[in-house]
Design a protein around this motif. Structure first.
Motif, PDB file in Angstrom:
ATOM      1  N   MET A   1      68.667 -35.101  -1.336  1.00 16.46           N
ATOM      2  CA  MET A   1      67.832 -35.404  -2.484  1.00 16.46           C
ATOM      3  C   MET A   1      68.516 -34.962  -3.782  1.00 16.46           C
ATOM      4  O   MET A   1      68.468 -35.662  -4.790  1.00 16.46           O
ATOM      5  CB  MET A   1      66.475 -34.706  -2.343  1.00 16.46           C
ATOM      6  N   ILE A   2      69.161 -33.786  -3.736  1.00 13.56           N
ATOM      7  CA  ILE A   2      69.863 -33.295  -4.925  1.00 13.56           C
ATOM      8  C   ILE A   2      71.002 -34.236  -5.286  1.00 13.56           C
ATOM      9  O   ILE A   2      71.203 -34.592  -6.456  1.00 13.56           O
ATOM     10  CB  ILE A   2      70.388 -31.866  -4.683  1.00 13.56           C
ATOM     11  N   PHE A   3      71.744 -34.670  -4.251  1.00 15.11           N
ATOM     12  CA  PHE A   3      72.852 -35.588  -4.508  1.00 15.11           C
ATOM     13  C   PHE A   3      72.352 -36.902  -5.093  1.00 15.11           C
ATOM     14  O   PHE A   3      72.949 -37.436  -6.041  1.00 15.11           O
ATOM     15  CB  PHE A   3      73.621 -35.858  -3.213  1.00 15.11           C
ATOM     16  N   THR A   4      71.272 -37.429  -4.545  1.00 17.16           N
ATOM     17  CA  THR A   4      70.717 -38.693  -5.041  1.00 17.16           C
ATOM     18  C   THR A   4      70.336 -38.583  -6.509  1.00 17.16           C
ATOM     19  O   THR A   4      70.629 -39.477  -7.318  1.00 17.16           O
ATOM     20  CB  THR A   4      69.486 -39.098  -4.213  1.00 17.16           C
ATOM     21  N   ALA A   5      69.702 -37.472  -6.868  1.00 18.80           N
ATOM     22  CA  ALA A   5      69.304 -37.268  -8.264  1.00 18.80           C
ATOM     23  C   ALA A   5      70.529 -37.147  -9.171  1.00 18.80           C
ATOM     24  O   ALA A   5      70.588 -37.769 -10.244  1.00 18.80           O
ATOM     25  CB  ALA A   5      68.432 -36.020  -8.375  1.00 18.80           C
ATOM     26  N   PHE A   7      73.556 -38.266  -8.611  1.00 16.13           N
ATOM     27  CA  PHE A   7      74.287 -39.533  -8.633  1.00 16.13           C
ATOM     28  C   PHE A   7      73.609 -40.529  -9.574  1.00 16.13           C
ATOM     29  O   PHE A   7      74.276 -41.233 -10.349  1.00 16.13           O
ATOM     30  CB  PHE A   7      74.366 -40.098  -7.215  1.00 16.13           C
ATOM     31  N   ALA A   8      72.282 -40.581  -9.522  1.00 20.48           N
ATOM     32  CA  ALA A   8      71.545 -41.478 -10.412  1.00 20.48           C
ATOM     33  C   ALA A   8      71.731 -41.076 -11.874  1.00 20.48           C
ATOM     34  O   ALA A   8      71.937 -41.936 -12.750  1.00 20.48           O
ATOM     35  CB  ALA A   8      70.062 -41.477 -10.042  1.00 20.48           C
ATOM     36  N   LEU A   9      71.677 -39.787 -12.144  1.00 23.16           N
ATOM     37  CA  LEU A   9      71.878 -39.305 -13.516  1.00 23.16           C
ATOM     38  C   LEU A   9      73.288 -39.617 -14.010  1.00 23.16           C
ATOM     39  O   LEU A   9      73.484 -39.969 -15.179  1.00 23.16           O
ATOM     40  CB  LEU A   9      71.620 -37.796 -13.581  1.00 23.16           C
ATOM     41  N   ARG A  10      74.261 -39.512 -13.111  1.00 25.13           N
ATOM     42  CA  ARG A  10      75.653 -39.811 -13.501  1.00 25.13           C
ATOM     43  C   ARG A  10      75.835 -41.296 -13.786  1.00 25.13           C
ATOM     44  O   ARG A  10      76.508 -41.675 -14.759  1.00 25.13           O
ATOM     45  CB  ARG A  10      76.596 -39.363 -12.378  1.00 25.13           C
ATOM     46  N   LEU A  11      75.246 -42.147 -12.966  1.00 29.33           N
ATOM     47  CA  LEU A  11      75.374 -43.585 -13.182  1.00 29.33           C
ATOM     48  C   LEU A  11      74.667 -44.019 -14.461  1.00 29.33           C
ATOM     49  O   LEU A  11      75.111 -44.960 -15.138  1.00 29.33           O
ATOM     50  CB  LEU A  11      74.800 -44.349 -11.983  1.00 29.33           C
ATOM     51  N   ASP A  12      73.574 -43.345 -14.796  1.00 26.60           N
ATOM     52  CA  ASP A  12      72.842 -43.674 -16.022  1.00 26.60           C
ATOM     53  C   ASP A  12      73.492 -43.084 -17.271  1.00 26.60           C
ATOM     54  O   ASP A  12      73.059 -43.374 -18.387  1.00 26.60           O
ATOM     55  CB  ASP A  12      71.394 -43.173 -15.927  1.00 26.60           C
ATOM     56  N   GLY A  13      74.493 -42.240 -17.075  1.00 27.66           N
ATOM     57  CA  GLY A  13      75.151 -41.622 -18.218  1.00 27.66           C
ATOM     58  C   GLY A  13      74.404 -40.439 -18.792  1.00 27.66           C
ATOM     59  O   GLY A  13      74.751 -39.941 -19.865  1.00 27.66           O
ATOM     60  N   PHE A  19      82.749 -37.145 -10.795  1.00 32.41           N
ATOM     61  CA  PHE A  19      82.088 -37.509  -9.541  1.00 32.41           C
ATOM     62  C   PHE A  19      82.365 -36.474  -8.449  1.00 32.41           C
ATOM     63  O   PHE A  19      81.570 -36.316  -7.525  1.00 32.41           O
ATOM     64  CB  PHE A  19      82.539 -38.899  -9.082  1.00 32.41           C
ATOM     65  N   TRP A  20      83.490 -35.773  -8.562  1.00 37.65           N
ATOM     66  CA  TRP A  20      83.777 -34.715  -7.590  1.00 37.65           C
ATOM     67  C   TRP A  20      82.739 -33.600  -7.701  1.00 37.65           C
ATOM     68  O   TRP A  20      82.385 -32.971  -6.695  1.00 37.65           O
ATOM     69  CB  TRP A  20      85.181 -34.158  -7.815  1.00 37.65           C
TER      70      TRP A  20
END
Length: 209
Positions: A1-5, A7-13, A19-20
């Motif tokens: 769940m932490i990774f999903t959050a 990752f979504a925040l990173r993709l949204d900028g 990414f590492w």
């Protein structure tokens, strides 16, 4: 769940971490898998009398299979992370470990059924091999299909899963009304139906969005 959050925040900028860094929860998960397998192997070889207990060999073999699959997944995750950070690979090359694990998972599923072992991860990988290929080809631009078409294999799988959910709900309802069924069986059936519902429905909603 932490990774999903993350990752979504990173993709949204919203966050601009590497990414590492975003993949740290994944790295921690894999680290724990390796540590667990190492401890299990140490106990197995250090205390030979454990090998004589029931299905100890089957349990140990299952652990090694799980470790191997997780290491292949780790290879995929490393390639994904490198691709997202540098963009120097084709996606089809990134997905090769995942496609390989999908093929291997077919044999693992057969082995798991024979030895009465759980195989949720292996089943998911084995039935999604076509989806992985389509996704990689679409990301690389080798095919120009719409994303709705690309995800057709997953739609088919989710529709079958939805049928399974409806079956478990109906079956649980029948057991709840059957007076000859003991409370433990009713509770187990109800929990199973509830679990499948909360697993499949959110995935369907996510896929539709």
């Amino acid at each position: 769940m932490i990774f999903t959050a993350l990752f979504a925040l990173r993709l949204d900028g919203t966050v601009h971490w590497s990414f590492w860094t975003v993949f740290i929860p994944i790295w921690f998960w894999k680290f724990m898998v390796v540590i667990g397998a190492t401890i299990g192997s140490y106990v197995w070889w250090r205390y030979p009398h454990f090998r004589l207990e029931g299905e100890a060999y089957v349990h140990y073999k299952a652990m090694l299979i799980s470790l191997a699959l997780h290491l292949i997944l780790l290879m995929f995750e490393l390639l994904v992370c490198d691709k997202l950070d540098s963009g120097r690979h084709l996606w089809i090359l990134v997905f090769i470990p995942l496609i390989f694990i999908s093929i291997v998972s077919i044999a693992v599923c057969i082995w798991a059924v024979k030895h009465d072992r759980s195989f949720e991860l292996e089943l998911f990988c084995s039935v999604n091999i076509l989806q992985f290929i389509f996704l990689a080809l679409r990301l690389d631009g080798f095919i120009s299909w719409s994303w709705e078409v690309v995800f057709v294999p997953l739609w088919i799988l989710m529709c079958l899963s939805l049928v399974g959910v409806l079956y478990t709900i109906i079956f649980a309802g029948i057991l709840l009304r059957a007076p000859e069924v003991n409370p433990q069986q009713r509770r187990t059936s109800f929990n199973s139906a509830l679990g499948y519902t909360f697993l499949v429905i959110p995935i369907l909603i996510f896929q539709g969005m």
